[in-house]
Design an enzyme around this catalytic site. Structure first.
Site, PDB file in Angstrom:
ATOM      1  N   ARG A  50      20.009  48.361  66.076  1.00  0.00           N
ATOM      2  CA  ARG A  50      19.402  49.705  66.173  1.00  0.00           C
ATOM      3  C   ARG A  50      19.629  50.487  64.881  1.00  0.00           C
ATOM      4  O   ARG A  50      18.750  51.204  64.411  1.00  0.00           O
ATOM      5  CB  ARG A  50      19.957  50.459  67.388  1.00  0.00           C
ATOM      6  CG  ARG A  50      19.211  51.761  67.640  1.00  0.00           C
ATOM      7  CD  ARG A  50      19.596  52.421  68.947  1.00  0.00           C
ATOM      8  NE  ARG A  50      20.983  52.844  68.962  1.00  0.00           N
ATOM      9  CZ  ARG A  50      21.582  53.387  70.017  1.00  0.00           C
ATOM     10  NH1 ARG A  50      20.902  53.561  71.149  1.00  0.00           N
ATOM     11  NH2 ARG A  50      22.839  53.754  69.971  1.00  0.00           N
ATOM     12  N   LYS A 149      18.155  57.290  64.901  1.00  0.00           N
ATOM     13  CA  LYS A 149      19.448  57.980  65.087  1.00  0.00           C
ATOM     14  C   LYS A 149      19.871  58.464  63.710  1.00  0.00           C
ATOM     15  O   LYS A 149      20.653  57.826  63.014  1.00  0.00           O
ATOM     16  CB  LYS A 149      20.481  57.006  65.682  1.00  0.00           C
ATOM     17  CG  LYS A 149      20.750  57.298  67.161  1.00  0.00           C
ATOM     18  CD  LYS A 149      21.772  56.378  67.726  1.00  0.00           C
ATOM     19  CE  LYS A 149      23.143  57.003  67.753  1.00  0.00           C
ATOM     20  NZ  LYS A 149      23.285  58.180  68.604  1.00  0.00           N
ATOM     21  N   GLU A 182      15.424  63.516  77.511  1.00  0.00           N
ATOM     22  CA  GLU A 182      16.785  62.992  77.695  1.00  0.00           C
ATOM     23  C   GLU A 182      17.757  64.156  77.586  1.00  0.00           C
ATOM     24  O   GLU A 182      17.344  65.305  77.466  1.00  0.00           O
ATOM     25  CB  GLU A 182      17.086  61.914  76.662  1.00  0.00           C
ATOM     26  CG  GLU A 182      16.961  62.393  75.225  1.00  0.00           C
ATOM     27  CD  GLU A 182      17.288  61.318  74.202  1.00  0.00           C
ATOM     28  OE1 GLU A 182      17.869  60.292  74.571  1.00  0.00           O
ATOM     29  OE2 GLU A 182      16.979  61.527  73.025  1.00  0.00           O
TER      30      GLU A 182
HETATM   31  N1  PMP Z   1      20.279  59.965  73.451  1.00  0.00           N
HETATM   32  C1  PMP Z   1      20.805  60.501  72.358  1.00  0.00           C
HETATM   33  C2  PMP Z   1      20.114  61.627  71.701  1.00  0.00           C
HETATM   34  C3  PMP Z   1      22.024  60.008  71.842  1.00  0.00           C
HETATM   35  O1  PMP Z   1      22.560  60.542  70.758  1.00  0.00           O
HETATM   36  C4  PMP Z   1      22.673  58.962  72.535  1.00  0.00           C
HETATM   37  C5  PMP Z   1      24.016  58.473  72.072  1.00  0.00           C
HETATM   38  N2  PMP Z   1      23.924  57.651  70.979  1.00  0.00           N
HETATM   39  C6  PMP Z   1      22.062  58.412  73.673  1.00  0.00           C
HETATM   40  C7  PMP Z   1      20.864  58.944  74.100  1.00  0.00           C
HETATM   41  C8  PMP Z   1      22.682  57.271  74.421  1.00  0.00           C
HETATM   42  O2  PMP Z   1      22.555  56.087  73.686  1.00  0.00           O
HETATM   43  P1  PMP Z   1      23.640  54.932  73.779  1.00  0.00           P
HETATM   44  O3  PMP Z   1      23.691  54.512  75.201  1.00  0.00           O
HETATM   45  O4  PMP Z   1      23.121  53.857  72.899  1.00  0.00           O
HETATM   46  O5  PMP Z   1      24.923  55.507  73.323  1.00  0.00           O
END
Ligand code: PMP
Length: 289
Positions: A50, A149, A182
């Site tokens: 990722r 990200k 989200e």
């Molecule tokens: N959404 C956002 C905006 C995030 O920053 C994160 C954390 N990285 C997640 C969702 C959850 O992703 P993950 O399960 O890969 O940590």
């Protein structure tokens, strides 16, 4: 604490970035938050993949192979005895000039910090989170795409400020069309009957690694799992709502915008997934020792 920077492990005191680094000047860079459990790094390959997709989206050539990045993460964990912890892996654009042009930056800076994990208090997993929906919307997919990200998290920081100012630890962000995207740092799921629904990427959700793992575990346990758009109304009328994320794992939500979700306590499916996800996460991963 030892920090990986400039291709080596150095003491925290010596782990410094230049004021001309575009990561600092413009939030120009990408990152991952990763967990270690019982001496193993959870989903390391998925996080590195990722990270590299985020980097590619912003035309940032990391200049390290997947294997070399994995080794840097493992070495940093080892040096810090970070066997049950939280790892921040980031790549900044590197040192450049004061102007925006990223192509003038000479070399990207890969940094790994292995630290302690800041978890929600234990009682949150028993009693559930109270959250709100906030006015700040998730980035438009044609802006900084939510699947990048990037080090520029200011949009999510603004949403977090709105949550904290309202006395909440998390918030739901909608997208430009008004659909649920989200939370500020977690994905969101609704549960109705035995069906789990979570917003798709195009609705503004980051493709969370916890989210994907929970989707897989849930279908293996016989639940129906779908990606679909969700409205605030869908969340208000769900039997259960929960969030997923690397730090949070699976966390129940019992109130949104002062409306009780389900019966107002964590529901059976969420509680089942809190347990099964944690068991899975603690039993797999890339060894540190
Ligand atoms: N959404 C956002 C905006 C995030 O920053 C994160 C954390 N990285 C997640 C969702 C959850 O992703 P993950 O399960 O890969 O940590």
């Amino acid at each position: 604490m030892k920090v990986y920077i400039n291709d080596k492990l150095v003491s925290e005191r010596d782990a410094k970035v230049s004021v001309f680094d575009h990561g600092l000047l413009y939030g120009d860079g990408v990152f991952e938050g990763i967990r270690s459990y019982n001496g193993r790094v959870f989903m390391l390959d998925e996080h590195i993949e990722r990270l590299l997709r985020s980097a590619k989206s912003i035309c940032l050539t990391v200049g390290m192979s997947k294997e070399a990045i994995a080794s840097a993460v493992v070495q940093t964990c080892k040096a810090n005895r970070c066997y049950d912890g939280y790892i921040r892996l980031l790549v900044t654009r590197g040192v450049g000039e004061l102007g925006l042009n990223p192509y003038l930056c000479k070399k990207p800076q890969v940094i790994v910090i292995a630290a302690n994990i800041q978890l929600y208090p234990k009682e949150i997993y028993e009693k559930g989170l109270t959250i709100i929906t906030v006015p700040t919307i998730r980035n438009h997919t044609e802006s900084i795409n939510p699947n990048i990200k990037s080090l520029n998290y200011l949009n999510n920081v603004l949403a977090k400020i709105e949550a904290v100012n309202a006395g909440c630890m998390e918030a739901i962000m909608l997208n430009a069309q008004g659909f649920v995207a989200e939370a500020t740092g977690d994905n969101v799921f609704s549960v109705r009957g035995n069906t789990l629904v979570t917003p798709p990427r195009w609705a503004g959700a980051l493709e969370g690694i916890t989210r994907n793992t929970v989707m897989r575990i849930a279908s293996e346990h016989g639940y129906v799992v779908r990606e679909d758009t969700l409205t605030r109304c869908d969340l208000y009328t769900a039997d259960e709502v929960f969030l997923t994320g690397t730090a949070a794992e699976v966390v129940p939500v019992v109130m949104i915008d002062r409306r009780s979700i389900g019966i107002g306590t964590p529901g059976p499916i969420t509680r089942h997934l809190v347990k099964t996800f944690h068991q899975f996460a603690s039993s797999t991963g890339t060894p540190i020792r």
